[in-house]
Design an enzyme around this catalytic site. Structure first.
Site, PDB file in Angstrom:
ATOM      1  N   ASP A  25       0.859  -1.183   0.000  1.00 14.42           N
ATOM      2  CA  ASP A  25       0.000   0.000   0.000  1.00 14.42           C
ATOM      3  C   ASP A  25       0.908   1.250   0.000  1.00 14.42           C
ATOM      4  O   ASP A  25       2.135   1.165   0.127  1.00 14.42           O
ATOM      5  CB  ASP A  25      -0.974  -0.017   1.188  1.00 14.42           C
ATOM      6  CG  ASP A  25      -2.229   0.827   0.884  1.00 14.42           C
ATOM      7  OD1 ASP A  25      -2.191   1.654  -0.059  1.00 14.42           O
ATOM      8  OD2 ASP A  25      -3.246   0.680   1.593  1.00 14.42           O
TER       9      ASP A  25
HETATM   10  C1  BGC Z   1      -5.219   3.139   0.223  1.00 13.48           C
HETATM   11  C2  BGC Z   1      -5.400   2.113  -0.885  1.00 13.48           C
HETATM   12  C3  BGC Z   1      -5.300   2.763  -2.230  1.00 13.48           C
HETATM   13  C4  BGC Z   1      -3.984   3.511  -2.333  1.00 13.48           C
HETATM   14  C5  BGC Z   1      -3.776   4.193  -3.686  1.00 13.48           C
HETATM   15  C6  BGC Z   1      -4.004   4.013  -0.002  1.00 13.48           C
HETATM   16  O1  BGC Z   1      -3.972   5.076   0.885  1.00 13.48           O
HETATM   17  O2  BGC Z   1      -5.132   2.475   1.449  1.00 13.48           O
HETATM   18  O3  BGC Z   1      -6.651   1.482  -0.733  1.00 13.48           O
HETATM   19  O4  BGC Z   1      -5.424   1.798  -3.242  1.00 13.48           O
HETATM   20  O5  BGC Z   1      -3.946   4.508  -1.323  1.00 13.48           O
HETATM   21  O6  BGC Z   1      -4.630   5.246  -3.878  1.00 13.48           O
END
Ligand code: BGC
Length: 724
Positions: free
Chosen positions: A248
């Site tokens: 993530d």
């Molecule tokens: C979130 C993810 C997301 C990623 C990209 C993160 O902060 O937890 O769910 O896919 O950002 O936007």
């Protein structure tokens, strides 16, 4: 490939911000692409700009390796569908599959290859803001919704330029954050991890999800981004997943905040060893990992594996055959928000709406005669909120608000008047008084209250999940006017609203419904359609009941309504939720016959079928969601009071009877025994069929005559359903 070129493939950079796409694609950034220092971009979009970027990679970068373009296409790209918790309320995985397929068609027309969806985190705590992004609290429902989305996004052929790679997230127990505070520790048992949180991930892997994203948080102290036993051990070795795993956002660097790495290099080495292939934005894989590999050459094998998986993924998407296959600007113009997609969004949105209460059958509103309808609440006119927290390329202007939906659909003879009263943040006395005056002058009030889009979602956890103060104030004033009030709830999470339930004649949970919110709500309010959405999560009576699930263990002193007994309950609330899991009313009425089972005794590998006739006893055609729950009354460990093991949303014409048959095997009752083993135990299983987890109509019991072991998470095994 040189080590640097390999490392470059592992780097995912932000090409923009989620609300300012492509904004970081500067000349310097293009030089990085020429050097082969980036393998993928997120927060980018557009057939033309992405073609220009891709051309740099394939024409000027080392080895001509194409880039992978990603975005959070969660519940729509331009044609926004209901938020995921609403999508789960259809209790019809085919709806999700269709919405995901449309989203993929739109997103791929705009140059994207990869979505960060489905989000399959089980959530039992309404305080957690990200409850809006998943399928609710149940591993069985969650597993079916997970695999449906994977099938929708990826289609039959990942190499087609109309399908996109799914990233099932956030592996493995992100939804179990302590206290519902986002990013918090999941302090759960190995049994709970395997029986509750992991099954939807297993189902997604089985459905062929081409990638996974790891969670920010830790499980029992092991941050998932660096947890080799969970990532490589469970996902790859135990389940045989051979695709790509992405961290993530900045999560590799955050291993230092977790306190399991002292330096960026250590954090990078931990993540690589755990099995992370791609580094979303921390930059560590592109910078400090080289030093870590120099210091520990054994990491080179991990690097080669990671590069191999990333290149294979690009190959699976067809990018080595035609790197520009997703970059046809004329297709993009034709595809986005086509009338057909809008219609699909409207149909599905109406299918998500949950009728929570309907006293004296006040809904649907009459379609003849004179009536003064008041629409009250600023949320009625809030287009942006209907897009939810992940709106991709959704435009607020595309949204038909609830207010406009009601205006457009109001029958002849009806007058519709509107007062905003209060938004979710502020209430002033004058506006509230105007709303109360309008209520007093009307025959019926549609009170649109709840949360706006910014009160749920990532980092939007709340310690109090009752209505925001301004919404409470507005509701009090409107109820005091003494007219019948129908509450249209706008929300991304379960809300604790006992006072609303008590005072409203009807409560219709409309979640956040996407671009066709207004028409979808109006279809239900004026009875064009009968509501058949069901709750995928319990609604508590008070925040303090969180986390809450119908599927809890019974305890040695099961909760008892009788307060004179010492039992597993709070003394200041009833033992029940406000609205239970599976709950949802209809404009029709249904009668359940006696369930029957095909065999009273079954061997551990033997299938059995449970059938029930359901009659529509009303004079209107409608759908009912027939639900099958299981209980293992005596086992080696305490088992949940109930576990969902089957459901079907069936259309039953007025006066007709349909027989719904569920075919299961004892493996669906297997108990986690550690190390990936599941034990089928001998003894009775009780199956109950009903209209919700708290409205069971009849039961049958099945005796399993022996024991056996399996490797499949029980809740991830789909029950076969037949309707006759
Ligand atoms: C979130 C993810 C997301 C990623 C990209 C993160 O902060 O937890 O769910 O896919 O950002 O936007």
């Amino acid at each position: 490939m040189t080590t640097d070129e390999k490392l470059g493939q592992l780097v995912q950079a932000a090409g923009g911000r989620s609300k300012n796409l492509n904004s970081r694609l500067t000349p310097e950034e293009l030089d990085r692409v020429r050097r082969g220092a980036v393998g993928s971009y997120l927060h980018v979009a557009g057939a033309e700009p992405l073609a220009a970027l891709q051309e740099v990679a394939v024409n000027e970068g080392p080895h001509g390796i194409p880039l992978l373009f990603a975005m959070d296409v969660v519940h729509g790209y331009r044609t926004i569908f209901p938020v995921p918790i609403a999508m789960a309320s259809t209790w019809d995985p085919d709806d999700w599959q269709r919405a995901a397929a449309i989203s993929a068609d739109e997103a791929t027309s705009a140059g994207l290859h990869w979505t960060f969806a489905p989000m399959v985190d089980i959530a039992r705590d309404g305080r957690w803001g990200r409850v809006v992004e998943g399928a609710g609290s149940d591993p069985y429902l969650g597993s079916l919704m997970a695999s449906a989305q994977v099938r929708g996004f990826q289609g039959e052929d990942l190499a087609s330029n109309k399908t996109m790679l799914a990233a099932t997230k956030h592996f493995g127990a992100y939804g179990a954050a302590t206290g519902g505070r986002d990013y918090g520790a999941a302090d759960i048992s190995d049994r709970t991890l395997n029986e509750v949180y992991l099954p939807p991930f297993y189902a997604a892997a089985e459905a062929g999800s081409g990638s996974f994203m790891t969670a920010f948080n830790d499980v029992a102290g092991a941050p998932t981004t660096g947890n080799e036993a969970l990532v490589d051990g469970v996902l790859r070795d135990r389940w045989g997943f051979d695709g790509m795993i992405v961290s993530d956002w900045n999560a590799i660097a955050e291993l230092m905040n977790h306190g399991v790495a002292a330096t960026r290099a250590e954090a990078g080495a931990l993540a690589l060893k755990a099995g992370i292939d791609m580094d979303m934005t921390s930059g560590i894989f592109g910078a400090e990992l080289a030093d870590a590999i120099a210091a520990d050459p054994s990491l080179m094998a991990d690097l080669d594996n990671a590069v191999g998986r990333i290149l294979t993924t690009k190959e699976r998407l067809g990018l080595f055959d035609d790197a520009l296959a997703y970059n046809d600007a004329s297709r993009e113009a034709e595809t986005l928000m086509s009338p057909e997609f809008r219609q699909a969004s409207r149909d599905i949105a109406a299918r998500t709406v949950v009728l929570l209460k309907n006293e004296n059958a006040v809904l649907p509103l009459p379609v003849d005669g004179e009536q003064n309808i008041a629409v009250i609440g600023a949320l009625a006119d809030d287009q942006l909120t209907q897009l939810g927290s992940w709106r991709a390329q959704g435009h607020a202007d595309d949204v038909v608000s609830i207010l406009d939906g009601i205006y457009d659909a109001a029958p002849e003879g009806a007058t519709v008047s509107y007062e905003p009263g209060a938004d979710t943040k502020t209430a002033n006395a004058e506006d509230i008084a105007a709303a109360a005056d309008l209520a007093a002058a009307s025959d019926i009030v549609l009170l649109v209250i709840g949360e706006d889009f910014d009160l749920s979602g990532e980092a939007r956890s709340r310690s109090d999940i009752s209505l925001p103060a301004s919404q409470k104030q507005l509701a009090d004033a409107v109820f005091a006017a003494g007219k019948p009030v129908i509450v249209l709830l706008v929300t991304g999470r379960p809300l604790a609203i006992p006072e609303i339930d008590e005072q409203a004649e009807a409560v219709l949970n409309t979640w956040m419904l996407g671009v066709e919110a207004g028409p979808a709500v109006a279809d239900i309010v004026f009875g064009q359609k009968s509501p058949a959405g069901r709750l995928p999560i319990d609604f508590p009576r008070a925040t303090g009941q969180s986390p809450i699930t119908y599927s809890e263990l019974p305890s040695g002193r099961p909760a008892d309504a009788d307060l004179s007994k010492d039992s597993n309950r709070y003394i200041d609330r009833p033992i029940t939720p406000l609205y239970p899991f599976g709950h949802g009313l209809s404009y029709a009425s249904f009668d359940y016959g006696t369930p029957t089972v095909s065999a009273a005794n079954v061997a551990p590998d033997e299938a059995f079928t449970i059938s029930v006739p359901v009659t529509n006893t009303s004079d209107r055609d409608a759908e009912e969601v027939v639900q099958l729950y299981m209980r293992d009354p005596v086992a080696s460990v305490s088992r949940p009071k109930l576990e969902l093991r089957g459901f079907e949303r069936v259309f039953i014409p007025a006066g007709a009877t349909s027989t719904v048959s569920f075919t299961l095997t004892p493996a669906q009752a297997a108990i986690y025994a550690g190390d990936g083993d599941w034990q089928i135990e001998p003894g009775d299983l009780i199956f109950s069929i009903g209209a919700s987890s708290a409205d069971l109509k009849g039961s049958v019991s099945v005796n399993v005559t022996g024991s056996a072991s399996t490797r499949i998470p029980a809740a991830a095994i789909p029950t076969k359903v037949q309707v006759q």
